[in-house]
Write an enzyme that holds these catalytic residues in place. Structure first.
Site, PDB file in Angstrom:
ATOM      1  N   LYS A 191      -3.444  41.560 -13.571  1.00 20.83           N
ATOM      2  CA  LYS A 191      -3.780  40.639 -14.653  1.00 20.83           C
ATOM      3  C   LYS A 191      -3.111  41.091 -15.940  1.00 20.83           C
ATOM      4  CE  LYS A 191      -8.439  39.300 -13.080  1.00 20.83           C
ATOM      5  NZ  LYS A 191      -8.235  37.853 -12.888  1.00 20.83           N
TER       6      LYS A 191
ATOM      7  N   ARG B 109     -12.759  35.966  -2.698  1.00 23.77           N
ATOM      8  CA  ARG B 109     -12.946  35.254  -1.421  1.00 23.77           C
ATOM      9  C   ARG B 109     -12.716  36.170  -0.237  1.00 23.77           C
ATOM     10  NH1 ARG B 109      -8.492  31.013  -3.314  1.00 23.77           N
ATOM     11  NH2 ARG B 109      -9.346  31.704  -5.312  1.00 23.77           N
TER      12      ARG B 109
HETATM   13  N1  BES Z   1     -12.573  37.273 -11.036  1.00 26.25           N
HETATM   14  C1  BES Z   1     -11.514  36.344 -11.099  1.00 26.25           C
HETATM   15  C2  BES Z   1     -11.968  34.976 -11.614  1.00 26.25           C
HETATM   16  C3  BES Z   1     -12.368  34.954 -13.051  1.00 26.25           C
HETATM   17  C4  BES Z   1     -11.414  34.903 -14.042  1.00 26.25           C
HETATM   18  C5  BES Z   1     -13.701  34.943 -13.384  1.00 26.25           C
HETATM   19  C6  BES Z   1     -11.820  34.874 -15.356  1.00 26.25           C
HETATM   20  C7  BES Z   1     -14.085  34.902 -14.686  1.00 26.25           C
HETATM   21  C8  BES Z   1     -13.160  34.886 -15.678  1.00 26.25           C
HETATM   22  C9  BES Z   1     -10.919  36.126  -9.723  1.00 26.25           C
HETATM   23  O1  BES Z   1     -10.911  37.237  -8.915  1.00 26.25           O
HETATM   24  C10 BES Z   1      -9.512  35.711  -9.948  1.00 26.25           C
HETATM   25  O2  BES Z   1      -8.760  36.485 -10.436  1.00 26.25           O
HETATM   26  N2  BES Z   1      -9.200  34.471  -9.568  1.00 26.25           N
HETATM   27  C11 BES Z   1      -7.916  33.937  -9.753  1.00 26.25           C
HETATM   28  C12 BES Z   1      -7.570  33.193  -8.495  1.00 26.25           C
HETATM   29  C13 BES Z   1      -6.152  32.757  -8.432  1.00 26.25           C
HETATM   30  C14 BES Z   1      -5.238  33.953  -8.305  1.00 26.25           C
HETATM   31  C15 BES Z   1      -5.994  31.853  -7.226  1.00 26.25           C
HETATM   32  C16 BES Z   1      -7.954  33.007 -10.968  1.00 26.25           C
HETATM   33  O3  BES Z   1      -8.954  32.311 -11.167  1.00 26.25           O
HETATM   34  O4  BES Z   1      -6.990  33.003 -11.715  1.00 26.25           O
HETATM   35 MN    MN Z   2      -9.219  38.442  -9.220  1.00 29.70          MN
END
Ligand code: BES
Ligand code: MN
Ligand code: ZN
Length: 491
Positions: free
Chosen positions: A275, A349
């Site tokens: 990230k 997931r």
């Molecule tokens: N934990 C994150 C989702 C999230 C992001 C929750 C910001 C709360 C605030 C999750 O693991 C994630 O990174 N999801 C990605 C999925 C994508 C790569 C398909 C997302 O939402 O960007």
């Molecule tokens: Mn994530």
């Protein structure tokens, strides 16, 4: 904090602060009338002059009211009488609760539930007010203890009412305790709250409540079960994963349990699909699902509800490392289904699918997973509604209704099979990302493939678990929704 009932006339109650509700255009509540009479009409005069503000969520302290035993009165505005509903009622109670927390008060007596709110019972209003005051009283102290000169939270609150309302207080106290635990765990930094810490917390819960058993799976145990999707996520971390299983037996042995599964990513760096600094900043909150199912479990065990509940926490850290899983890797989940990992940041997931498969050995009446799963959910619903997806209309309706009852609301999103195609790949049974369109739903679709003949619902709390970029900390949600759901199931 301690909550209790007191049925003496409000004007005669010796307390640091008497909390009275006012609306614009509504008549005075019984307690407002009582202190108005005792003070020779001072309340009516202050309403007239505008010194008592009736705007929703605004409040002011009134001092030196003649004939009133309390040291002061907090006059709380509930807005326009004709617009008052349970949601607005809750909002004003939370705001009043924060005012009480932020002042040098240790006790108060609350009469706000005397208000007339559309389609609600006195029991429901009292419970809502008591829960709101309890929730608002929270202050994070784990790594920044209170100073001598900082305003201290309340130690106790009493509520206007007789013994017939005791169950409302008991439920508010239990739900409040659940919220508090959920927030405490969520707000902890990730260098303290790691998978081993969550396991320790579960051990403490199992020791504290009756009819609770605990099992903790280590990585070797999970490996034997074939949980290679979960273990794939964990591989880059120096903190070993745990699968935490808490069992509460409140009904007869043959009663099929409700299974609650929480995403417990104690820190989500994104893994090799790292990230950005901005997006990583608040990723200690990626275990809010775990925190909330533990909170609801506590509420249920404290009330000793007549229902069987199994709480499963998948506690894992997602980190980049020489041994971390890669974009392009194909993992075999416990179900036997294969997954092409195209983004190591879609890790939630991957841990949940193995927990979902594992949970089926308990022959559940319903499975509900709770997860900060997608940023897309926040784009869709913002910070007010939890995203709900389900393969069962009745379970979905029950969850929506529980959320409405306790004002911890969820909104159902469509898990149509047309969305499933976005997970197709030539290299495995599915890939772990579905592209930009409807990211919240393709995440739900992914999970649905592991619950095919189960009664299942998925709660995406990425928006409701905390407010992004806000210093307030975790909300503790959806402890209210889950606790109310279990309460409904028990009766
Ligand atoms: N934990 C994150 C989702 C999230 C992001 C929750 C910001 C709360 C605030 C999750 O693991 C994630 O990174 N999801 C990605 C999925 C994508 C790569 C398909 C997302 O939402 O960007
Ligand atoms: Mn994530
Ligand atoms: Zn995550």
């Amino acid at each position: 904090m301690k909550l209790n009932l007191d049925n003496n006339p409000a004007g005669k109650i010796q307390t640091e602060c008497l909390v009275i509700a006012f609306t614009e255009g509504g008549s005075l509540t019984a307690s407002a009338r009582a202190i108005d009479d005792a003070s020779g009409g001072a309340i009516s005069r202050m309403l007239e002059s505008g010194d008592i503000v009736t705007t929703l969520g605004k409040s002011n302290f009134l001092h030196n009211l003649e004939g009133v035993a309390a040291q002061r009165v907090l006059a709380v505005g509930f807005g326009k009488h004709e617009k008052l509903n349970l949601v607005r009622f809750d909002r004003a109670c939370l705001a009043a609760g924060r005012t009480l927390r932020d002042h040098k008060l240790t006790k108060c007596h609350v009469c706000v539930h005397e208000l007339d709110v559309d389609e609600s019972s006195p029991h429901q209003r009292l419970r809502q007010a008591a829960l709101a005051v309890h929730r608002a009283n929270y202050l994070y102290t784990a790594t920044k203890p209170l100073k001598d000169d900082s305003p201290a939270p309340l130690k106790s609150a009493s509520f206007q009412g007789g013994p017939d309302l005791q169950s409302a207080i008991d439920q508010a106290e239990a739900f409040g305790l659940g919220f508090e635990k959920s927030k405490d765990l969520s707000d902890l930094p990730p260098n303290i709250c790691n998978p081993a810490y969550l396991a320790q917390e579960a051990t403490a819960i199992a020791g504290h409540y009756d009819n609770v058993e605990l099992e903790i799976l280590e990585e070797d145990d999970m490996s034997e079960l074939g949980m290679d999707a979960l273990l794939g996520v964990s591989r880059g971390s120096a903190n070993a994963a745990r699968l935490i299983i808490l069992k509460y037996s409140g009904a007869k042995k043959s009663g099929r349990p409700v299974v609650l599964i929480g995403k417990g990513i104690t820190f989500d760096s994104g893994g090799l699909s790292l990230k950005s600094g901005e997006n990583m900043m608040q990723m200690k909150y990626d275990m809010c699902g775990a925190a909330s199912v533990l909170g609801a479990f506590i509420a249920c065990a404290k009330l000793q509800l007549a229902v069987n509940v199994i709480c499963i926490v998948a506690a894992v850290e997602n980190m980049p490392d020489g041994d971390a899983y890669r974009p392009g890797d194909v993992l075999t989940s416990m179900s036997g289904k294969t997954i092409e990992v195209l983004n190591t940041d879609a890790e939630g997931r991957l841990i949940l699918c193995d927990a979902l498969t594992y949970s089926q050995k308990f022959d559940p009446a319903a499975i509900i997973d709770v997860a900060t799963l997608t940023g897309a959910c926040v784009i869709a619903l913002g910070h007010h509604a939890t995203g709900l997806m389900s393969n069962d209309d009745q379970l979905s309706d029950e969850l929506v209704s529980a959320g409405n009852t306790i004002v911890d609301r969820a909104w159902r999103l469509p898990l149509w099979e047309e969305y499933q195609a976005q997970l197709d790949t030539p290299f495995a049974d599915m890939k772990n990302v579905g592209g930009l369109p409807a990211g919240v739903l393709t995440a739900g679709c992914f999970l649905s493939r592991f619950t095919e003949d189960q009664t299942w619902a998925h709660l995406d709390i990425a928006g409701s678990a905390w407010k992004w970029g806000n210093e307030d900390g975790a909300s503790g949600r959806p402890v209210g929704l889950l606790s109310q759901f279990l309460l409904d199931r028990a009766s």
